[in-house]
Design a protein around this motif. Structure first.
Motif, PDB file in Angstrom:
ATOM      1  N   ALA A 126       0.832  -1.208   0.000  1.00  0.00           N
ATOM      2  CA  ALA A 126       0.000   0.000   0.000  1.00  0.00           C
ATOM      3  C   ALA A 126       0.866   1.257   0.000  1.00  0.00           C
ATOM      4  N   MET A 127       1.948   1.250   0.788  1.00  0.00           N
ATOM      5  CA  MET A 127       2.824   2.418   0.852  1.00  0.00           C
ATOM      6  C   MET A 127       3.457   2.700  -0.502  1.00  0.00           C
ATOM      7  N   VAL A 128       3.991   1.666  -1.132  1.00  0.00           N
ATOM      8  CA  VAL A 128       4.670   1.860  -2.411  1.00  0.00           C
ATOM      9  C   VAL A 128       3.676   2.280  -3.488  1.00  0.00           C
ATOM     10  N   ARG A 129       2.511   1.606  -3.518  1.00  0.00           N
ATOM     11  CA  ARG A 129       1.514   1.971  -4.530  1.00  0.00           C
ATOM     12  C   ARG A 129       1.021   3.398  -4.321  1.00  0.00           C
ATOM     13  N   SER A 130       0.888   3.826  -3.077  1.00  0.00           N
ATOM     14  CA  SER A 130       0.447   5.193  -2.801  1.00  0.00           C
ATOM     15  C   SER A 130       1.445   6.208  -3.345  1.00  0.00           C
ATOM     16  N   LEU A 131       2.733   5.938  -3.184  1.00  0.00           N
ATOM     17  CA  LEU A 131       3.749   6.848  -3.720  1.00  0.00           C
ATOM     18  C   LEU A 131       3.719   6.869  -5.246  1.00  0.00           C
ATOM     19  N   GLU A 132       3.429   5.741  -5.854  1.00  0.00           N
ATOM     20  CA  GLU A 132       3.296   5.707  -7.312  1.00  0.00           C
ATOM     21  C   GLU A 132       2.067   6.493  -7.755  1.00  0.00           C
ATOM     22  N   GLU A 133       0.970   6.330  -7.044  1.00  0.00           N
ATOM     23  CA  GLU A 133      -0.258   7.038  -7.417  1.00  0.00           C
ATOM     24  C   GLU A 133      -0.100   8.545  -7.251  1.00  0.00           C
ATOM     25  N   ARG A 134       0.725   8.976  -6.335  1.00  0.00           N
ATOM     26  CA  ARG A 134       0.972  10.406  -6.136  1.00  0.00           C
ATOM     27  C   ARG A 134       2.012  10.939  -7.115  1.00  0.00           C
ATOM     28  N   GLY A 135       2.599  10.081  -7.905  1.00  0.00           N
ATOM     29  CA  GLY A 135       3.599  10.507  -8.865  1.00  0.00           C
ATOM     30  C   GLY A 135       4.972  10.699  -8.270  1.00  0.00           C
ATOM     31  N   LEU A 136       5.184  10.224  -7.033  1.00  0.00           N
ATOM     32  CA  LEU A 136       6.489  10.383  -6.382  1.00  0.00           C
ATOM     33  C   LEU A 136       7.442   9.246  -6.732  1.00  0.00           C
ATOM     34  N   LEU A 137       6.907   8.117  -7.116  1.00  0.00           N
ATOM     35  CA  LEU A 137       7.706   6.996  -7.601  1.00  0.00           C
ATOM     36  C   LEU A 137       7.180   6.601  -8.969  1.00  0.00           C
ATOM     37  N   SER A 138       8.088   6.304  -9.885  1.00  0.00           N
ATOM     38  CA  SER A 138       7.653   5.790 -11.174  1.00  0.00           C
ATOM     39  C   SER A 138       7.290   4.317 -11.018  1.00  0.00           C
ATOM     40  N   PRO A 139       6.228   3.855 -11.659  1.00  0.00           N
ATOM     41  CA  PRO A 139       5.835   2.443 -11.547  1.00  0.00           C
ATOM     42  C   PRO A 139       6.949   1.532 -12.021  1.00  0.00           C
ATOM     43  N   HIS A 140       7.197   0.500 -11.259  1.00  0.00           N
ATOM     44  CA  HIS A 140       8.243  -0.451 -11.612  1.00  0.00           C
ATOM     45  C   HIS A 140       7.825  -1.818 -11.056  1.00  0.00           C
ATOM     46  N   PRO A 141       7.221  -2.692 -11.886  1.00  0.00           N
ATOM     47  CA  PRO A 141       6.657  -3.948 -11.399  1.00  0.00           C
ATOM     48  C   PRO A 141       7.635  -4.835 -10.653  1.00  0.00           C
ATOM     49  N   GLY A 142       8.904  -4.861 -11.061  1.00  0.00           N
ATOM     50  CA  GLY A 142       9.865  -5.754 -10.428  1.00  0.00           C
ATOM     51  C   GLY A 142      10.618  -5.136  -9.271  1.00  0.00           C
ATOM     52  N   ARG A 143      10.192  -3.965  -8.815  1.00  0.00           N
ATOM     53  CA  ARG A 143      10.907  -3.276  -7.744  1.00  0.00           C
ATOM     54  C   ARG A 143      10.870  -4.089  -6.456  1.00  0.00           C
ATOM     55  N   THR A 144      12.025  -4.180  -5.805  1.00  0.00           N
ATOM     56  CA  THR A 144      12.081  -4.897  -4.535  1.00  0.00           C
ATOM     57  C   THR A 144      11.759  -3.946  -3.386  1.00  0.00           C
ATOM     58  N   ALA A 145      11.586  -4.519  -2.201  1.00  0.00           N
ATOM     59  CA  ALA A 145      11.260  -3.703  -1.034  1.00  0.00           C
ATOM     60  C   ALA A 145      12.413  -2.756  -0.706  1.00  0.00           C
ATOM     61  N   ASP A 146      13.654  -3.241  -0.805  1.00  0.00           N
ATOM     62  CA  ASP A 146      14.804  -2.372  -0.538  1.00  0.00           C
ATOM     63  C   ASP A 146      14.893  -1.235  -1.549  1.00  0.00           C
ATOM     64  N   GLU A 147      14.643  -1.551  -2.786  1.00  0.00           N
ATOM     65  CA  GLU A 147      14.684  -0.522  -3.825  1.00  0.00           C
ATOM     66  C   GLU A 147      13.581   0.504  -3.613  1.00  0.00           C
ATOM     67  N   ALA A 148      12.412   0.043  -3.246  1.00  0.00           N
ATOM     68  CA  ALA A 148      11.307   0.968  -2.995  1.00  0.00           C
ATOM     69  C   ALA A 148      11.617   1.879  -1.821  1.00  0.00           C
ATOM     70  N   ALA A 149      12.212   1.315  -0.760  1.00  0.00           N
ATOM     71  CA  ALA A 149      12.555   2.129   0.405  1.00  0.00           C
ATOM     72  C   ALA A 149      13.599   3.184   0.043  1.00  0.00           C
ATOM     73  N   ALA A 150      14.606   2.784  -0.747  1.00  0.00           N
ATOM     74  CA  ALA A 150      15.650   3.737  -1.149  1.00  0.00           C
ATOM     75  C   ALA A 150      15.069   4.836  -2.033  1.00  0.00           C
ATOM     76  N   ALA A 151      14.198   4.481  -2.964  1.00  0.00           N
ATOM     77  CA  ALA A 151      13.592   5.480  -3.845  1.00  0.00           C
ATOM     78  C   ALA A 151      12.679   6.418  -3.066  1.00  0.00           C
ATOM     79  N   ALA A 152      11.920   5.893  -2.114  1.00  0.00           N
ATOM     80  CA  ALA A 152      11.033   6.725  -1.308  1.00  0.00           C
ATOM     81  C   ALA A 152      11.829   7.702  -0.456  1.00  0.00           C
ATOM     82  N   ASP A 153      12.998   7.258   0.022  1.00  0.00           N
ATOM     83  CA  ASP A 153      13.814   8.141   0.853  1.00  0.00           C
ATOM     84  C   ASP A 153      14.339   9.329   0.058  1.00  0.00           C
ATOM     85  N   LEU A 154      14.474   9.165  -1.256  1.00  0.00           N
ATOM     86  CA  LEU A 154      14.959  10.279  -2.080  1.00  0.00           C
ATOM     87  C   LEU A 154      13.922  11.397  -2.193  1.00  0.00           C
TER      88      LEU A 154
END
Length: 228
Positions: A143-171
């Motif tokens: 839910a957290m990762v999808r919410s950031l994608e829906e807000r346009g803060l993260l680009s959608p990436h189907p194969g993104r791992t949890a570590d990658e999502a956390a690093a991208a969100a921190d940016l």
């Protein structure tokens, strides 16, 4: 009473009184009478039951096995003990090795069925009601990762791992680095690491989800963070 080859002869006085004919007992009827007498349950009240007899037989077999091994092993009983401890250590090492092989450093967040952030949160709530904390933690992370994608803060990436999502969100939402890393670790451990989450872990992720939804991006003019 005297033995006469194949019968027991009873003195006439004991059998029929003085002057009566001698009596004798055949062996087969006497044996049958003794068998019937000994089959009386009163004689077997304290006999071990079937389970007890089987247990005793098993331990006798184990004892015989160790005795034989002690005789054939240098050092006798001490040698057998060393071998047993070595086998136990080998079994533990193999178990740990298989667990390590099965563990994936970071698992992909999403499966093949994309859903909205709201749908993931609703599913997480349902799992939490059933006390399925592992699944609740996983759905909250999604839910957290999808919410950031829906807000346009993260680009959608189907194969993104949890570590990658956390690093991208921190940016894009600095200030939550530790909480994001903890969330990614909880997701990985409950998905592939064989760990079990609890209500505390779930509440920690839901609090982070709420904080991220309120947070403002550090640079509103920057492009969505993608794959690190």
């Amino acid at each position: 009473m005297t033995w006469r080859g194949d019968v027991w002869a009873v003195p006439a006085a004991a059998a029929h009184g003085e002057g009566g004919p001698p009596a004798s007992w055949d062996r087969d009827p006497a044996r049958e009478a003794a068998r019937r007498e000994l089959s009386d349950p009163r004689y077997h009240e304290h006999d071990p039951n079937l389970l007890q007899r089987a247990w005793t037989t098993f331990w006798d077999w184990v004892q015989n096995l160790f005795d034989a091994a002690a005789g054939a092993t240098p050092g006798g009983g001490v040698g057998v003990a060393v071998i047993v401890l070595a086998l136990i250590a080998l079994a533990v090492a193999l178990r740990l090795g298989l667990t390590a092989l099965a563990f994936t450093p970071s698992a992909a967040v999403f499966d093949a069925h994309p859903r909205t952030a709201a749908e993931h949160r609703a599913q997480a709530d349902a799992y939490a009601l059933d006390h399925d904390w592992n699944s609740a933690v996983q759905e909250t992370m999604r839910a957290m990762v999808r919410s950031l994608e829906e807000r346009g803060l993260l680009s959608p990436h189907p194969g993104r791992t949890a570590d990658e999502a956390a690093a991208a969100a921190d940016l894009v939402l600095p200030g939550h680095s530790d909480a994001l890393r903890d969330a990614a670790r909880a997701f990985d451990e409950t998905t592939y690491g064989g760990r079990t989450a609890d209500t505390t872990t779930y509440r920690r992720l839901t609090a982070l989800d709420a904080a991220l939804r309120r947070a403002k991006p550090a640079d509103t003019g920057r492009a969505p963070a993608g794959h690190p």
